[in-house]
Design a protein around this motif. Structure first.
Motif, PDB file in Angstrom:
ATOM      1  N   ILE A 174      36.582  41.493  55.977  1.00  0.00           N
ATOM      2  CA  ILE A 174      37.974  41.421  55.379  1.00  0.00           C
ATOM      3  C   ILE A 174      38.199  40.747  54.474  1.00  0.00           C
ATOM      4  CG2 ILE A 174      40.580  41.810  56.100  1.00  0.00           C
ATOM      5  CD1 ILE A 174      39.540  42.780  58.837  1.00  0.00           C
ATOM      6  N   GLY A 175      38.097  39.231  54.640  1.00  0.00           N
ATOM      7  CA  GLY A 175      38.432  38.358  53.627  1.00  0.00           C
ATOM      8  C   GLY A 175      37.529  38.676  52.291  1.00  0.00           C
ATOM      9  N   ASP A 176      36.292  39.018  52.550  1.00  0.00           N
ATOM     10  CA  ASP A 176      35.399  39.379  51.531  1.00  0.00           C
ATOM     11  C   ASP A 176      35.862  40.442  50.587  1.00  0.00           C
ATOM     12  OD1 ASP A 176      33.971  37.127  51.977  1.00  0.00           O
ATOM     13  OD2 ASP A 176      32.172  38.359  53.077  1.00  0.00           O
ATOM     14  N   HIS A 177      36.268  41.566  51.319  1.00  0.00           N
ATOM     15  CA  HIS A 177      36.783  42.456  50.530  1.00  0.00           C
ATOM     16  C   HIS A 177      37.983  42.370  49.782  1.00  0.00           C
ATOM     17  CE1 HIS A 177      33.971  44.886  52.869  1.00  0.00           C
ATOM     18  NE2 HIS A 177      34.184  45.972  52.040  1.00  0.00           N
ATOM     19  N   TYR A 181      38.633  42.596  45.943  1.00  0.00           N
ATOM     20  CA  TYR A 181      39.867  43.249  45.129  1.00  0.00           C
ATOM     21  C   TYR A 181      40.603  42.596  44.290  1.00  0.00           C
ATOM     22  CZ  TYR A 181      43.866  46.257  44.768  1.00  0.00           C
ATOM     23  OH  TYR A 181      45.021  46.970  44.312  1.00  0.00           O
ATOM     24  N   ARG A 182      41.076  41.366  44.533  1.00  0.00           N
ATOM     25  CA  ARG A 182      42.042  40.507  43.970  1.00  0.00           C
ATOM     26  C   ARG A 182      41.178  39.835  42.357  1.00  0.00           C
ATOM     27  NH1 ARG A 182      44.134  36.679  49.076  1.00  0.00           N
ATOM     28  NH2 ARG A 182      45.621  38.273  49.766  1.00  0.00           N
ATOM     29  N   ARG A 183      39.959  39.826  42.548  1.00  0.00           N
ATOM     30  CA  ARG A 183      39.296  39.445  41.738  1.00  0.00           C
ATOM     31  C   ARG A 183      39.158  40.505  40.494  1.00  0.00           C
ATOM     32  NH1 ARG A 183      34.231  38.793  42.440  1.00  0.00           N
ATOM     33  NH2 ARG A 183      33.721  38.831  44.614  1.00  0.00           N
ATOM     34  N   ASN A 184      39.145  41.876  40.954  1.00  0.00           N
ATOM     35  CA  ASN A 184      38.933  42.844  40.084  1.00  0.00           C
ATOM     36  C   ASN A 184      40.453  43.207  39.409  1.00  0.00           C
ATOM     37  OD1 ASN A 184      36.068  44.262  39.796  1.00  0.00           O
ATOM     38  ND2 ASN A 184      36.085  43.306  41.937  1.00  0.00           N
ATOM     39  N   GLN A 185      41.434  43.027  40.353  1.00  0.00           N
ATOM     40  CA  GLN A 185      42.759  43.211  40.081  1.00  0.00           C
ATOM     41  C   GLN A 185      43.113  42.427  38.697  1.00  0.00           C
ATOM     42  OE1 GLN A 185      45.773  42.379  42.771  1.00  0.00           O
ATOM     43  NE2 GLN A 185      46.820  44.223  42.323  1.00  0.00           N
ATOM     44  N   ALA A 187      41.075  40.711  36.898  1.00  0.00           N
ATOM     45  CA  ALA A 187      40.333  41.245  35.499  1.00  0.00           C
ATOM     46  C   ALA A 187      41.060  42.361  34.928  1.00  0.00           C
ATOM     47  CB  ALA A 187      38.840  41.693  35.938  1.00  0.00           C
ATOM     48  N   ILE A 188      41.494  43.435  35.481  1.00  0.00           N
ATOM     49  CA  ILE A 188      42.179  44.539  35.092  1.00  0.00           C
ATOM     50  C   ILE A 188      43.609  44.337  34.653  1.00  0.00           C
ATOM     51  CG2 ILE A 188      42.992  46.858  35.607  1.00  0.00           C
ATOM     52  CD1 ILE A 188      40.802  47.123  37.533  1.00  0.00           C
ATOM     53  N   GLY A 189      44.403  43.603  35.368  1.00  0.00           N
ATOM     54  CA  GLY A 189      45.713  43.091  35.045  1.00  0.00           C
ATOM     55  C   GLY A 189      46.743  43.698  36.151  1.00  0.00           C
ATOM     56  N   VAL A 190      47.556  42.759  36.751  1.00  0.00           N
ATOM     57  CA  VAL A 190      48.178  43.130  37.946  1.00  0.00           C
ATOM     58  C   VAL A 190      49.320  44.180  37.247  1.00  0.00           C
ATOM     59  CG1 VAL A 190      49.722  42.189  39.596  1.00  0.00           C
ATOM     60  CG2 VAL A 190      47.845  40.951  38.969  1.00  0.00           C
ATOM     61  N   GLU A 191      49.831  44.102  36.199  1.00  0.00           N
ATOM     62  CA  GLU A 191      50.896  44.716  35.668  1.00  0.00           C
ATOM     63  C   GLU A 191      50.144  46.040  35.238  1.00  0.00           C
ATOM     64  OE1 GLU A 191      50.019  41.885  34.291  1.00  0.00           O
ATOM     65  OE2 GLU A 191      51.650  40.755  34.900  1.00  0.00           O
ATOM     66  N   VAL A 192      48.918  46.160  34.829  1.00  0.00           N
ATOM     67  CA  VAL A 192      48.425  47.421  34.604  1.00  0.00           C
ATOM     68  C   VAL A 192      48.234  48.342  35.820  1.00  0.00           C
ATOM     69  CG1 VAL A 192      46.301  48.521  33.772  1.00  0.00           C
ATOM     70  CG2 VAL A 192      47.361  46.639  32.459  1.00  0.00           C
ATOM     71  N   MET A 193      47.702  47.300  36.839  1.00  0.00           N
ATOM     72  CA  MET A 193      47.331  48.149  38.209  1.00  0.00           C
ATOM     73  C   MET A 193      48.510  49.091  38.938  1.00  0.00           C
ATOM     74  SD  MET A 193      44.019  47.765  39.143  1.00  0.00           S
ATOM     75  CE  MET A 193      43.843  47.818  40.934  1.00  0.00           C
ATOM     76  N   HIS A 208      34.594  48.520  36.961  1.00  0.00           N
ATOM     77  CA  HIS A 208      34.661  46.882  37.028  1.00  0.00           C
ATOM     78  C   HIS A 208      33.493  46.657  37.983  1.00  0.00           C
ATOM     79  CE1 HIS A 208      37.702  45.180  34.441  1.00  0.00           C
ATOM     80  NE2 HIS A 208      38.417  46.440  34.476  1.00  0.00           N
ATOM     81  N   LEU A 209      33.621  47.047  39.420  1.00  0.00           N
ATOM     82  CA  LEU A 209      32.613  46.957  40.281  1.00  0.00           C
ATOM     83  C   LEU A 209      31.312  47.216  39.856  1.00  0.00           C
ATOM     84  CD1 LEU A 209      34.639  47.792  43.336  1.00  0.00           C
ATOM     85  CD2 LEU A 209      33.953  45.433  42.874  1.00  0.00           C
ATOM     86  N   MET A 210      31.007  48.379  39.087  1.00  0.00           N
ATOM     87  CA  MET A 210      29.786  48.758  38.607  1.00  0.00           C
ATOM     88  C   MET A 210      29.138  47.561  37.731  1.00  0.00           C
ATOM     89  SD  MET A 210      30.119  52.815  38.185  1.00  0.00           S
ATOM     90  CE  MET A 210      28.501  53.227  37.469  1.00  0.00           C
ATOM     91  N   ALA A 211      30.147  47.255  36.738  1.00  0.00           N
ATOM     92  CA  ALA A 211      29.719  46.105  35.689  1.00  0.00           C
ATOM     93  C   ALA A 211      29.357  45.103  36.353  1.00  0.00           C
ATOM     94  CB  ALA A 211      30.929  46.102  34.691  1.00  0.00           C
ATOM     95  N   SER A 212      30.102  44.674  37.427  1.00  0.00           N
ATOM     96  CA  SER A 212      29.642  43.333  38.023  1.00  0.00           C
ATOM     97  C   SER A 212      28.298  43.548  39.323  1.00  0.00           C
ATOM     98  CB  SER A 212      30.732  42.776  38.841  1.00  0.00           C
ATOM     99  OG  SER A 212      31.466  43.802  39.691  1.00  0.00           O
ATOM    100  N   LYS A 213      28.031  44.887  39.370  1.00  0.00           N
ATOM    101  CA  LYS A 213      27.028  45.238  40.246  1.00  0.00           C
ATOM    102  C   LYS A 213      27.275  44.734  41.785  1.00  0.00           C
ATOM    103  CE  LYS A 213      22.971  44.634  36.936  1.00  0.00           C
ATOM    104  NZ  LYS A 213      22.037  43.933  36.891  1.00  0.00           N
TER     105      LYS A 213
END
Length: 228
Positions: A174-177, A181-185, A187-193, A208-213
């Protein structure tokens, strides 16, 4: 008219036979000419030899002799290939299952057996199988297959350390997930999300996950999902 046709057929047959025997006599004469200088002197001998062969062919029946060694070898080969009476492949009785030893609990065994029997009766035997054949060998094979799978799962579950699973493995998972999620959030932007719908948010995270594989292979496409 019919008699004339029969006579004509007999004449044609006689011509064919005459030509055939003339060729045979000539062939024998030619062969004998290698042993004698006069070919005409060999004609009577050729006629006698051809006539003798003709008589012998009527009186004597020729057959190929079967080799007893080959017959014995083939029979021994069949003996080796023959299945024994106790071979399980010849038996219609299903082999004894060892699934109860893996569960090792009479109450659980009885519950699993009853549950599987109800499923087979409801969705296999009563639904379609009984209309095809009264033979119950195939449902019994299905039942043994399912019980073997359940017993294998039960045996693997017994080997799991529940304390480590609940206090360490699940917490790490659960911690890894959450960290992913926080790292990709970020990268996208909290306000945008916050302005995106759930479907749009999933699409952004997917890219974003596809780009980071780091995206699970099953989420790449319906085909990949099917393969996984």
């Amino acid at each position: 008219m019919k008699a004339m046709e029969t006579l004509q057929d007999l004449i044609e047959e006689a011509k064919i036979r005459t030509v055939f025997w003339a060729l045979c006599i000539f062939a024998v004469t030619y062969i004998l000419s290698h042993t004698s200088k006069s070919m005409w002197a060999n004609i009577p001998i050729s006629i006698i030899l051809v006539s003798a062969l003709r008589v012998i062919s009527y009186e004597v029946e020729f057959r190929w002799r079967v080799s007893p060694i080959r017959r014995q070898t083939y029979l021994s080969h069949l003996e080796k290939k023959k299945l024994s009476v106790n071979d399980p492949r010849l038996s219609t009785v299903p082999p004894s299952s060892k699934w109860k030893k893996k569960i090792d609990s009479p109450l659980v065994e009885a519950a699993v057996d009853e549950f599987i029997n109800k499923i087979l009766q409801e969705f296999v035997i009563d639904l379609w199988y009984s209309e095809i054949t009264p033979d119950m060998e195939s449902p019994e094979q299905i039942r043994l297959l399912i019980t073997d799978v359940v017993s294998e799962i039960s045996g693997r579950v017994k080997e799991i350390n529940l304390v480590d699973l609940l206090t360490r493995d699940l917490v790490d998972l659960i911690g890894d997930h959450l960290d992913l999620y926080r790292r990709n959030q970020s990268a996208i932007g909290v306000e945008v999300m916050g302005t995106l719908s759930s479907k749009e948010r999933d699409e952004r995270l997917k890219h974003h996950l596809m780009a980071s594989k780091e995206l699970h292979p099953a989420l790449l496409s319906p085909e990949c999902e099917y393969k996984v």
